[in-house]
Design a protein around this motif. Structure first.
Motif, PDB file in Angstrom:
ATOM      1  N   SER A   1       8.011  14.028   3.697  1.00  0.00           N
ATOM      2  CA  SER A   1       7.098  13.685   2.606  1.00  0.00           C
ATOM      3  C   SER A   1       6.247  12.489   2.979  1.00  0.00           C
ATOM      4  CB  SER A   1       7.859  13.435   1.306  1.00  0.00           C
ATOM      5  OG  SER A   1       8.667  12.287   1.406  1.00  0.00           O
ATOM      6  N   ALA A   2       6.786  11.544   3.783  1.00  0.00           N
ATOM      7  CA  ALA A   2       5.995  10.396   4.213  1.00  0.00           C
ATOM      8  C   ALA A   2       4.908  10.839   5.191  1.00  0.00           C
ATOM      9  CB  ALA A   2       6.894   9.345   4.856  1.00  0.00           C
ATOM     10  N   VAL A   3       5.232  11.776   6.066  1.00  0.00           N
ATOM     11  CA  VAL A   3       4.268  12.287   7.031  1.00  0.00           C
ATOM     12  C   VAL A   3       3.160  13.062   6.346  1.00  0.00           C
ATOM     13  CG1 VAL A   3       3.965  13.901   8.963  1.00  0.00           C
ATOM     14  CG2 VAL A   3       5.884  12.321   8.959  1.00  0.00           C
ATOM     15  N   HIS A   4       3.512  13.834   5.331  1.00  0.00           N
ATOM     16  CA  HIS A   4       2.526  14.659   4.639  1.00  0.00           C
ATOM     17  C   HIS A   4       1.849  13.926   3.483  1.00  0.00           C
ATOM     18  CE1 HIS A   4       3.865  17.749   7.204  1.00  0.00           C
ATOM     19  NE2 HIS A   4       4.970  18.039   6.554  1.00  0.00           N
TER      20      HIS A   4
ATOM     21  N   ALA B   1      21.519   7.314   3.554  1.00  0.00           N
ATOM     22  CA  ALA B   1      21.054   8.580   2.975  1.00  0.00           C
ATOM     23  C   ALA B   1      21.647   9.706   3.814  1.00  0.00           C
ATOM     24  CB  ALA B   1      19.526   8.664   3.013  1.00  0.00           C
ATOM     25  N   THR B   2      21.775  10.876   3.216  1.00  0.00           N
ATOM     26  CA  THR B   2      22.261  12.023   3.976  1.00  0.00           C
ATOM     27  C   THR B   2      21.194  12.440   4.987  1.00  0.00           C
ATOM     28  OG1 THR B   2      21.342  13.661   2.468  1.00  0.00           O
ATOM     29  CG2 THR B   2      23.602  12.871   1.996  1.00  0.00           C
ATOM     30  N   PRO B   3      21.579  13.166   6.037  1.00  0.00           N
ATOM     31  CA  PRO B   3      20.573  13.634   6.995  1.00  0.00           C
ATOM     32  C   PRO B   3      19.481  14.475   6.343  1.00  0.00           C
ATOM     33  CG  PRO B   3      22.777  13.934   7.889  1.00  0.00           C
ATOM     34  CD  PRO B   3      22.942  13.505   6.463  1.00  0.00           C
ATOM     35  N   GLY B   4      19.852  15.329   5.404  1.00  0.00           N
ATOM     36  CA  GLY B   4      18.864  16.154   4.713  1.00  0.00           C
ATOM     37  C   GLY B   4      17.872  15.314   3.925  1.00  0.00           C
ATOM     38  N   ARG B   5      18.365  14.323   3.223  1.00  0.00           N
ATOM     39  CA  ARG B   5      17.462  13.444   2.459  1.00  0.00           C
ATOM     40  C   ARG B   5      16.603  12.611   3.387  1.00  0.00           C
ATOM     41  NH1 ARG B   5      22.065  12.066  -1.762  1.00  0.00           N
ATOM     42  NH2 ARG B   5      21.697  13.750  -3.221  1.00  0.00           N
TER      43      ARG B   5
ATOM     44  N   ALA C   1      28.926  12.271   6.695  1.00  0.00           N
ATOM     45  CA  ALA C   1      29.601  11.063   6.204  1.00  0.00           C
ATOM     46  C   ALA C   1      29.241   9.852   7.063  1.00  0.00           C
ATOM     47  CB  ALA C   1      31.107  11.282   6.184  1.00  0.00           C
ATOM     48  N   ALA C   2      29.289   9.996   8.385  1.00  0.00           N
ATOM     49  CA  ALA C   2      28.969   8.876   9.273  1.00  0.00           C
ATOM     50  C   ALA C   2      27.496   8.482   9.143  1.00  0.00           C
ATOM     51  CB  ALA C   2      29.293   9.247  10.719  1.00  0.00           C
ATOM     52  N   PHE C   3      26.621   9.474   9.110  1.00  0.00           N
ATOM     53  CA  PHE C   3      25.187   9.223   9.002  1.00  0.00           C
ATOM     54  C   PHE C   3      24.880   8.486   7.696  1.00  0.00           C
ATOM     55  CE2 PHE C   3      20.773  10.176   8.107  1.00  0.00           C
ATOM     56  CZ  PHE C   3      20.160  10.171   9.345  1.00  0.00           C
ATOM     57  N   THR C   4      25.442   8.973   6.603  1.00  0.00           N
ATOM     58  CA  THR C   4      25.196   8.366   5.294  1.00  0.00           C
ATOM     59  C   THR C   4      25.731   6.940   5.257  1.00  0.00           C
ATOM     60  OG1 THR C   4      25.301  10.544   4.279  1.00  0.00           O
ATOM     61  CG2 THR C   4      25.551   8.648   2.804  1.00  0.00           C
TER      62      THR C   4
ATOM     63  N   TYR D   1      21.714   7.050  16.571  1.00  0.00           N
ATOM     64  CA  TYR D   1      20.391   6.840  17.168  1.00  0.00           C
ATOM     65  C   TYR D   1      19.833   8.175  17.674  1.00  0.00           C
ATOM     66  CZ  TYR D   1      16.880   5.218  20.508  1.00  0.00           C
ATOM     67  OH  TYR D   1      15.713   5.029  21.202  1.00  0.00           O
ATOM     68  N   HIS D   2      20.648   8.935  18.408  1.00  0.00           N
ATOM     69  CA  HIS D   2      20.220  10.244  18.894  1.00  0.00           C
ATOM     70  C   HIS D   2      19.960  11.205  17.729  1.00  0.00           C
ATOM     71  CE1 HIS D   2      20.418   9.884  23.253  1.00  0.00           C
ATOM     72  NE2 HIS D   2      21.430   9.063  23.073  1.00  0.00           N
ATOM     73  N   ALA D   3      20.784  11.126  16.701  1.00  0.00           N
ATOM     74  CA  ALA D   3      20.608  11.995  15.538  1.00  0.00           C
ATOM     75  C   ALA D   3      19.265  11.730  14.858  1.00  0.00           C
ATOM     76  CB  ALA D   3      21.751  11.806  14.548  1.00  0.00           C
ATOM     77  N   LEU D   4      18.876  10.471  14.740  1.00  0.00           N
ATOM     78  CA  LEU D   4      17.591  10.139  14.125  1.00  0.00           C
ATOM     79  C   LEU D   4      16.444  10.794  14.895  1.00  0.00           C
ATOM     80  CD1 LEU D   4      18.193   6.365  13.339  1.00  0.00           C
ATOM     81  CD2 LEU D   4      17.900   8.197  11.653  1.00  0.00           C
ATOM     82  N   VAL D   5      16.536  10.776  16.206  1.00  0.00           N
ATOM     83  CA  VAL D   5      15.494  11.394  17.043  1.00  0.00           C
ATOM     84  C   VAL D   5      15.467  12.906  16.816  1.00  0.00           C
ATOM     85  CG1 VAL D   5      14.773  11.842  19.426  1.00  0.00           C
ATOM     86  CG2 VAL D   5      15.561   9.555  18.764  1.00  0.00           C
ATOM     87  N   LEU D   6      16.643  13.529  16.831  1.00  0.00           N
ATOM     88  CA  LEU D   6      16.700  14.982  16.642  1.00  0.00           C
ATOM     89  C   LEU D   6      16.193  15.390  15.259  1.00  0.00           C
ATOM     90  CD1 LEU D   6      20.119  15.782  18.347  1.00  0.00           C
ATOM     91  CD2 LEU D   6      17.821  16.274  19.225  1.00  0.00           C
ATOM     92  N   LEU D   7      16.610  14.667  14.232  1.00  0.00           N
ATOM     93  CA  LEU D   7      16.161  14.994  12.873  1.00  0.00           C
ATOM     94  C   LEU D   7      14.646  14.813  12.752  1.00  0.00           C
ATOM     95  CD1 LEU D   7      19.071  13.353  10.871  1.00  0.00           C
ATOM     96  CD2 LEU D   7      18.601  15.814  11.043  1.00  0.00           C
TER      97      LEU D   7
END
Length: 187
Positions: free
Chosen positions: A182-185, A171-175, A163-166, A134-140
């Motif tokens: 891309s959704a924002v833009h 999806a990977t954090p990068g993806r 691995a945990a995020f995926t 949850y915190h990772a989603l906010v930071l990303l």
């Protein structure tokens, strides 16, 4: 949890803020089809653009037919668990064991484990992992890179975070970050 981004024309048909739905069998299969590993390999997409568009319309129709659920990380009711939840929310990188955290609040790890199971239906490890994701989603979403996010959320290395995020997000954090950008833009 799976994440799908919708075109504005479809997004207008569902709540305009974050929402949680219990997925029907059909919605679940559509989500799996849309978020499977082949969907992130731009060299060999799993579905044509037209097929993906139809699947997204089916998903939106299914979501419109189901009741929205409250959006939040499961929050304990017991004061001892709430103290631990507060500590870890403030410092998601804290790697203290349940025994160590229990000592700070005066409860045994056995008692805390039992309470976690009865109140939240999960283990301490599962709950802490969800809290960290949850915190990772906010930071990303705020533009932090994968390595910064991994360490800020308590992983000892980026590989274990990825691995945990995926595993949880699909999806990977990068993806995930790239698809948000891309959704924002509007891409």
């Amino acid at each position: 949890m799976r994440i799908v981004f919708l075109a504005p024309s479809l997004a207008r048909r569902i709540p305009d803020g974050p929402a949680v739905f219990v997925a029907s069998g059909l919605a679940r299969e559509v989500l799996l089809a849309l978020t499977g590993p082949n969907n992130y390999d731009h060299g060999a997409p799993a579905h044509s653009r037209a097929s993906r568009s139809r699947l997204l319309r089916v998903l939106v129709d299914e979501l419109r037919e189901t009741q929205e659920q409250p959006l939040h990380l499961p929050e304990p009711q017991d004061d001892r668990l709430r103290s631990i939840a507060r500590m870890l929310s403030e410092r998601p990188s804290d790697n203290g064991s349940l025994t160590e955290l229990g000592k700070t609040i005066g409860a045994s790890s056995r008692t805390l484990s039992r309470l976690l199971r009865s109140e939240l239906g999960m283990t301490f490890y599962e709950w802490r992992t969800q809290l960290r994701i949850y915190h990772a989603l906010v930071l990303l979403a705020d533009g932090h890179d994968t390595t910064q996010t991994a360490y800020a959320c308590g992983w000892s290395n980026p590989s274990s975070f990825i691995a945990a995020f995926t595993n949880i997000i699909g999806a990977t954090p990068g993806r995930y970050r790239a698809s948000r950008q891309s959704a924002v833009h509007g891409a």
